[in-house]
Design a protein around this motif. Structure first.
Motif, mmCIF file in Angstrom:
data_model
loop_
_atom_site.group_PDB
_atom_site.id
_atom_site.type_symbol
_atom_site.label_atom_id
_atom_site.label_comp_id
_atom_site.label_asym_id
_atom_site.label_seq_id
_atom_site.Cartn_x
_atom_site.Cartn_y
_atom_site.Cartn_z
ATOM 1 N N ASP A 79 0.852 -1.192 0.000
ATOM 2 C CA ASP A 79 0.000 0.000 0.000
ATOM 3 C C ASP A 79 0.888 1.243 0.000
ATOM 4 N N LEU A 80 0.283 2.400 -0.093
ATOM 5 C CA LEU A 80 1.018 3.660 -0.071
ATOM 6 C C LEU A 80 1.239 4.080 1.381
ATOM 7 N N ALA A 81 2.494 4.065 1.809
ATOM 8 C CA ALA A 81 2.833 4.433 3.191
ATOM 9 C C ALA A 81 3.147 5.923 3.250
ATOM 10 N N VAL A 82 2.480 6.637 4.149
ATOM 11 C CA VAL A 82 2.628 8.085 4.234
ATOM 12 C C VAL A 82 2.722 8.497 5.696
ATOM 13 N N LYS A 83 3.680 9.396 5.988
ATOM 14 C CA LYS A 83 3.839 9.910 7.347
ATOM 15 C C LYS A 83 4.143 11.403 7.285
ATOM 16 N N THR A 84 3.429 12.189 8.096
ATOM 17 C CA THR A 84 3.757 13.603 8.239
ATOM 18 C C THR A 84 4.840 13.708 9.310
ATOM 19 N N VAL A 85 6.055 13.958 8.883
ATOM 20 C CA VAL A 85 7.202 13.999 9.799
ATOM 21 C C VAL A 85 7.226 15.315 10.564
ATOM 22 N N ILE A 86 6.949 16.410 9.867
ATOM 23 C CA ILE A 86 6.815 17.733 10.472
ATOM 24 C C ILE A 86 5.478 18.294 10.028
ATOM 25 N N ALA A 87 4.638 18.654 10.964
ATOM 26 C CA ALA A 87 3.305 19.169 10.633
ATOM 27 C C ALA A 87 3.359 20.682 10.477
ATOM 28 N N LYS A 145 -0.570 20.312 4.766
ATOM 29 C CA LYS A 145 -0.477 21.767 4.864
ATOM 30 C C LYS A 145 0.927 22.240 4.504
ATOM 31 N N THR A 146 0.994 23.446 3.958
ATOM 32 C CA THR A 146 2.303 24.011 3.671
ATOM 33 C C THR A 146 3.083 24.156 4.981
ATOM 34 N N GLY A 147 4.399 23.988 4.845
ATOM 35 C CA GLY A 147 5.247 23.952 6.037
ATOM 36 C C GLY A 147 5.449 22.555 6.561
ATOM 37 N N SER A 148 4.825 21.567 5.910
ATOM 38 C CA SER A 148 4.932 20.174 6.354
ATOM 39 C C SER A 148 6.051 19.441 5.627
ATOM 40 N N ARG A 149 6.675 18.514 6.350
ATOM 41 C CA ARG A 149 7.568 17.528 5.744
ATOM 42 C C ARG A 149 6.831 16.199 5.710
ATOM 43 N N VAL A 150 6.721 15.622 4.528
ATOM 44 C CA VAL A 150 5.982 14.381 4.346
ATOM 45 C C VAL A 150 6.933 13.319 3.799
ATOM 46 N N GLN A 151 6.895 12.143 4.407
ATOM 47 C CA GLN A 151 7.670 11.006 3.902
ATOM 48 C C GLN A 151 6.700 9.975 3.356
ATOM 49 N N MET A 152 7.071 9.350 2.245
ATOM 50 C CA MET A 152 6.195 8.341 1.658
ATOM 51 C C MET A 152 7.012 7.225 1.038
ATOM 52 N N ALA A 153 6.416 6.040 1.000
ATOM 53 C CA ALA A 153 6.978 4.900 0.281
ATOM 54 C C ALA A 153 5.975 4.524 -0.795
ATOM 55 N N VAL A 154 6.393 4.638 -2.058
ATOM 56 C CA VAL A 154 5.478 4.512 -3.201
ATOM 57 C C VAL A 154 5.748 3.212 -3.947
ATOM 58 N N PRO A 155 4.835 2.242 -3.889
ATOM 59 C CA PRO A 155 4.980 1.019 -4.683
ATOM 60 C C PRO A 155 4.892 1.332 -6.178
ATOM 61 N N PRO A 156 5.365 0.423 -7.024
ATOM 62 C CA PRO A 156 5.354 0.679 -8.471
ATOM 63 C C PRO A 156 3.987 1.064 -9.029
ATOM 64 N N THR A 157 2.917 0.491 -8.470
ATOM 65 C CA THR A 157 1.574 0.774 -8.991
ATOM 66 C C THR A 157 1.273 2.265 -9.010
ATOM 67 N N TRP A 158 1.768 3.005 -8.006
ATOM 68 C CA TRP A 158 1.492 4.440 -7.916
ATOM 69 C C TRP A 158 2.757 5.260 -8.154
ATOM 70 N N GLY A 159 3.767 4.582 -8.747
ATOM 71 C CA GLY A 159 5.002 5.268 -9.109
ATOM 72 C C GLY A 159 5.212 5.230 -10.604
ATOM 73 N N TYR A 160 6.247 4.503 -11.035
ATOM 74 C CA TYR A 160 6.584 4.440 -12.456
ATOM 75 C C TYR A 160 6.100 3.156 -13.127
ATOM 76 N N GLY A 161 5.314 2.354 -12.407
ATOM 77 C CA GLY A 161 4.702 1.182 -13.004
ATOM 78 C C GLY A 161 5.699 0.077 -13.313
ATOM 79 N N GLU A 162 5.239 -0.897 -14.059
ATOM 80 C CA GLU A 162 6.064 -2.070 -14.369
ATOM 81 C C GLU A 162 7.249 -1.726 -15.258
ATOM 82 N N GLN A 163 7.167 -0.604 -15.982
ATOM 83 C CA GLN A 163 8.263 -0.230 -16.860
ATOM 84 C C GLN A 163 9.406 0.432 -16.096
ATOM 85 N N GLY A 164 9.138 0.930 -14.873
ATOM 86 C CA GLY A 164 10.173 1.603 -14.106
ATOM 87 C C GLY A 164 10.646 2.874 -14.795
#
Length: 333
Positions: A79-87, A145-164
């Motif tokens: 799944d798409l992992a998302v964390k707001t590191v700085i709010a 919100k602006t001013g936030s630091r967001v970290q995410m881990a994006v699987p291929p499905t929601w990134g560059y797909g099977e072609q990379g």
């Protein structure tokens, strides 16, 4: 190394932006880096957003400071992992907004950094819309919100797909880790912000100074147009100066001097426009170069710096027309 140019396509209807005879598209040129702006045409379903796992940020932990991120441990989430590191506590980002952000991207399994804007010292300016940016960013950053630091881990499905993205060393099986510092967000209600400048010359058009996101008034005098380019502040912002190499994000409206007829407007089209100054008519590139971000500028373009006797087909612009624009410079890249 040449990085892929961003957002140089002119949306349909924005006929006044493209330079005459210049239909080259830098986005077709090869690049040896990947950016989240690379669109993936897919019919992927909306992702489930989860909290993790996400690798640790081991250095550069402050907002807008280049981060160092550890290698992913174990298998990443499907799944798409998302964390707001700085709010942050700024404006909420909405889908289809443009955002200005610094970011770093690396591969989960190797921690190889394939792209980052911190070293370029130029934040990314991108629209969070389908086809303009990878889906992982679109889903992860909407609602932040602006001013936030967001970290995410994006699987291929929601990134560059099977072609990379082979030129960046990204395989079709790679999960990507991003850290994104959201500086600003812009939408169709965005306007110039700054100090009003006196408009004393009665032989020049007068531009309204409202900053509510609505189209300003633009009154053309009953006199002959100037023979030379005019580029005057109406509202002077306090941002960095625009250079001829920059891409700018703008709100604008354009009229013909002789008729006062509006032929183009981001306000009427309900969409902002982003373009490189090297890809527009000379009157735009010369008129905006040296102006500050956040400003509203009156530009009067004589025919030799506009379209002359070759206006775009279907634009409604007459041959030899002098063009008048009100331009709000919202951001640059």
């Amino acid at each position: 190394m040449r990085r892929r140019s961003l957002l140089i396509a002119v949306p349909a209807g924005m006929v006044t932006l493209a330079a005459c005879g210049d239909d080259k598209d830098d986005s077709s040129k090869a690049s040896d880096s990947a950016s989240p702006s690379t669109p993936q045409e897919s019919a992927a379903p909306s992702p489930k957003i989860v909290d993790g796992p996400l690798p640790a940020i081991t250095a550069g932990t402050k907002f807008d400071e280049k981060p160092t991120v550890a290698k992913g441990s174990g298998d990443p989430s499907k799944d798409l992992a998302v964390k707001t590191v700085i709010a942050g506590n700024g404006t909420t980002v909405v889908e289809n907004d443009y955002i200005q952000a610094n970011y770093l991207g690396q591969i989960w399994s190797t921690a190889k950094v394939f792209d980052n804007s911190y070293d370029r010292k130029t934040p990314l300016l991108i629209q969070l819309s389908q086809g303009r940016i990878i889906d992982g960013w679109r889903y992860a950053l909407t609602g932040k919100k602006t001013g936030s630091r967001v970290q995410m881990a994006v699987p291929p499905t929601w990134g560059y797909g099977e072609q990379g993205e082979p030129q960046a060393g990204i395989k079709g099986t790679d999960t990507l880790v991003f850290v994104v510092d959201i500086q600003k967000t812009f939408n169709t209600k965005s306007s110039a912000k700054g100090t009003e400048v006196a408009q004393d010359n009665t032989d020049l058009p007068k531009v309204g100074t409202n900053t509510d996101g609505k189209a300003p008034s633009l009154e053309i005098p009953k006199s002959d147009p100037p023979k030379k380019l005019v580029a005057n502040y109406v509202i002077e912002g306090d941002g960095d100066e625009v250079t001829a190499e920059n891409t700018v994000l703008v709100q604008y409206k354009g009229l013909q001097w002789d008729t006062g007829k509006e032929f183009d407007s981001t306000y009427a089209n309900k969409q902002l426009v982003s373009f490189p100054l090297q890809k527009v008519v000379k009157g735009w590139s010369q008129g905006l170069t040296g102006k500050k971000v956040g400003s509203r500028v009156l530009i009067v373009i004589p025919p030799d710096l506009g379209y002359g006797d070759n206006p775009p087909q279907g634009s409604g612009i007459a041959k030899g027309a002098t063009l008048v624009f009100s331009v709000d410079i919202l951001a640059k890249m």
